[in-house]
Design a protein around this motif. Structure first.
Motif, PDB file in Angstrom:
ATOM      1  N   VAL A  30       0.849  -1.192   0.000  1.00 14.87           N
ATOM      2  CA  VAL A  30       0.000   0.000   0.000  1.00 14.87           C
ATOM      3  C   VAL A  30       0.884   1.241   0.000  1.00 14.87           C
ATOM      4  O   VAL A  30       2.027   1.204   0.460  1.00 14.87           O
ATOM      5  N   LEU A  31       0.348   2.328  -0.526  1.00 16.48           N
ATOM      6  CA  LEU A  31       1.011   3.630  -0.459  1.00 16.48           C
ATOM      7  C   LEU A  31       0.348   4.433   0.648  1.00 16.48           C
ATOM      8  O   LEU A  31      -0.870   4.611   0.657  1.00 16.48           O
ATOM      9  N   ILE A  32       1.164   4.901   1.605  1.00  9.13           N
ATOM     10  CA  ILE A  32       0.657   5.653   2.747  1.00  9.13           C
ATOM     11  C   ILE A  32       1.016   7.121   2.607  1.00  9.13           C
ATOM     12  O   ILE A  32       2.176   7.470   2.338  1.00  9.13           O
ATOM     13  N   ASP A  33       0.028   7.978   2.766  1.00  9.74           N
ATOM     14  CA  ASP A  33       0.243   9.420   2.897  1.00  9.74           C
ATOM     15  C   ASP A  33       0.598   9.661   4.365  1.00  9.74           C
ATOM     16  O   ASP A  33      -0.262   9.628   5.238  1.00  9.74           O
ATOM     17  N   VAL A  34       1.881   9.864   4.639  1.00  8.17           N
ATOM     18  CA  VAL A  34       2.382   9.894   6.019  1.00  8.17           C
ATOM     19  C   VAL A  34       1.957  11.190   6.716  1.00  8.17           C
ATOM     20  O   VAL A  34       2.104  12.284   6.174  1.00  8.17           O
ATOM     21  N   LYS A  35       1.464  11.035   7.928  1.00  7.02           N
ATOM     22  CA  LYS A  35       1.053  12.187   8.734  1.00  7.02           C
ATOM     23  C   LYS A  35       1.971  12.420   9.938  1.00  7.02           C
ATOM     24  O   LYS A  35       2.173  13.561  10.350  1.00  7.02           O
ATOM     25  N   ALA A  71      -3.088   4.574  -1.905  1.00  6.36           N
ATOM     26  CA  ALA A  71      -3.272   3.689  -3.060  1.00  6.36           C
ATOM     27  C   ALA A  71      -2.996   2.259  -2.643  1.00  6.36           C
ATOM     28  O   ALA A  71      -2.233   2.001  -1.707  1.00  6.36           O
ATOM     29  N   LEU A  72      -3.634   1.310  -3.357  1.00  7.95           N
ATOM     30  CA  LEU A  72      -3.479  -0.106  -3.065  1.00  7.95           C
ATOM     31  C   LEU A  72      -2.741  -0.802  -4.197  1.00  7.95           C
ATOM     32  O   LEU A  72      -2.990  -0.530  -5.381  1.00  7.95           O
ATOM     33  N   GLY A  73      -1.849  -1.717  -3.836  1.00 12.95           N
ATOM     34  CA  GLY A  73      -1.217  -2.561  -4.820  1.00 12.95           C
ATOM     35  C   GLY A  73      -2.092  -3.755  -5.152  1.00 12.95           C
ATOM     36  O   GLY A  73      -3.111  -4.008  -4.500  1.00 12.95           O
ATOM     37  N   GLU A  74      -1.672  -4.497  -6.134  1.00 14.33           N
ATOM     38  CA  GLU A  74      -2.423  -5.668  -6.576  1.00 14.33           C
ATOM     39  C   GLU A  74      -2.614  -6.663  -5.428  1.00 14.33           C
ATOM     40  O   GLU A  74      -1.682  -6.962  -4.687  1.00 14.33           O
ATOM     41  N   VAL A  76      -4.364  -6.468  -2.623  1.00 19.85           N
ATOM     42  CA  VAL A  76      -4.614  -5.999  -1.252  1.00 19.85           C
ATOM     43  C   VAL A  76      -6.122  -5.879  -1.032  1.00 19.85           C
ATOM     44  O   VAL A  76      -6.799  -5.103  -1.715  1.00 19.85           O
ATOM     45  N   THR A  77      -6.625  -6.652  -0.100  1.00 18.56           N
ATOM     46  CA  THR A  77      -8.062  -6.657   0.172  1.00 18.56           C
ATOM     47  C   THR A  77      -8.404  -6.307   1.614  1.00 18.56           C
ATOM     48  O   THR A  77      -9.570  -6.071   1.931  1.00 18.56           O
ATOM     49  N   ALA A 102       1.248  -4.526   3.033  1.00 19.28           N
ATOM     50  CA  ALA A 102      -0.054  -4.350   3.677  1.00 19.28           C
ATOM     51  C   ALA A 102      -0.124  -5.066   5.020  1.00 19.28           C
ATOM     52  O   ALA A 102      -0.825  -4.615   5.938  1.00 19.28           O
ATOM     53  N   GLY A 103       0.616  -6.162   5.164  1.00 21.84           N
ATOM     54  CA  GLY A 103       0.609  -6.908   6.413  1.00 21.84           C
ATOM     55  C   GLY A 103       1.269  -6.189   7.563  1.00 21.84           C
ATOM     56  O   GLY A 103       1.145  -6.611   8.719  1.00 21.84           O
TER      57      GLY A 103
END
Length: 330
Positions: A30-35, A71-74, A76-77, A102-103
């Motif tokens: 996953v792509l994380i928008d870091v806060k 955003a999600l990679g292939e 990832v559910t 994601a894990g």
């Protein structure tokens, strides 16, 4: 996007803020928008090539982040775009965007502030693993926490109380001791600044014995150096000494003390334990989040820094000024 990078071994002053390409998540990522990014003792070591892991440069320090899934990679559910998460990355966190498996992401409720979320997993994870899985605690036992006002230290104070232990907080100043008492410690003591001569070490042992009523059962040592041996000398029969970290230096402990007290010296390497037994770590996290929801534990963020001052945040921790956690915000 902007990232704070270590491009050569050195102190916090060597870190540089640069623009780098935004990453894209791959399969299972996953792509994380870091806060927010939590600052921990390993950050002070990894940039100087003094940590157990030595990532390839350039890399960003920062082992735990909070943010929003962008955003999600292939494949990832288990996560969705817009979801608030904590991410455990080990390093690489001091940047505006981060790709992570994601894990290694934990969803968090909207009620948890990003700053507190970024200050949660590593310190409480380390301290809970230390106390629950390594210390074999029994309700009513006496726990001495060295460096109790720091990130892992104050987590150990809170968790120790939640686990039914009698907690003694040991710190370098009365201000820090008072902070620990406000977070639930039963007793507190002020130790002198290292280096300690033999007389000062003996005085520290006597001080621990006096305040504990004869001795302690568990020692949580996040300091090391000249404080380890006198603490063990104040340990009860069959006590457990937990090795957490060495900001004051790696101690040389006379092994005859372990014989005389029939006590154990137990290493605590939380990161490796997570990799070896992720299911046990997930169970520990679930138990800690339950304690958080019940109000038994609460991360204390003592100071925040913006991303371009991330090096100053690490230096603040190195100077042992922090009470609780230091966090970098994006």
């Amino acid at each position: 996007m902007k990232a704070l990078l270590s491009k050569a071994p050195g102190g916090p002053e060597t870190l540089v803020l640069e623009d780098i390409p935004s990453p894209m998540p791959g399969k299972g990522e996953v792509l994380i928008d870091v806060k927010a990014i939590g600052i921990n003792f390993p950050d002070t070591l990894i940039i100087r090539d003094m940590y157990q892991f030595k990532p390839e440069r350039p890399f960003s320090p920062g082992g735990e982040v909070s943010g929003v899934v962008k955003a999600l990679g292939e494949g990832v559910t288990n996560l969705s775009v817009g979801q608030r998460v904590i991410g455990s990355c080990g390093w690489g966190g001091m940047r505006e965007e981060l790709v992570l498996d994601a894990g290694r992401c934990i969803p968090i409720p909207d009620s948890v502030p990003f700053e507190e979320a970024a200050a949660f997993v590593m310190t409480y994870g380390t301290s809970y693993y230390a106390l629950k899985d390594r210390a074999d605690p029994k309700p009513g036992e006496k726990l001495l926490v060295l460096g109790a006002a720091g990130g892992v230290g104050i987590a150990a104070v809170e968790l120790g109380k939640a686990m039914g232990l009698e907690v003694i907080a040991a710190c370098s100043t009365q201000e820090k001791v008072d902070f620990c008492l406000s977070k639930g410690a039963d007793h507190g003591l002020v130790y002198e600044r290292a280096p300690l001569d033999r007389g000062q070490q003996k005085a520290l042992s006597n001080q621990i014995k006096e305040i504990s009523g004869g001795g302690v059962d568990i020692i949580y040592d996040g300091v090391g150096g000249d404080y380890a041996e006198p603490s063990i000398r104040a340990m009860n029969w069959e006590g457990r000494f937990l090795v957490i970290g060495f900001p004051a230096g790696i101690p040389a402990i006379p092994l005859n003390l372990t014989l005389l007290k029939s006590c154990d010296i137990r290493g605590v390497f939380w990161g490796a334990a997570v990799a070896r037994d992720p299911k046990a770590n997930q169970q520990n996290l679930a138990e800690m989040f339950a304690m958080y929801q019940e109000g038994k534990i609460k991360p204390h963020v003592s100071k925040t820094f913006p991303l371009d001052q991330g090096g100053d945040a690490i230096q603040y921790l190195m100077d042992r000024k922090a009470m609780g956690k230091v966090v970098v915000t994006v």
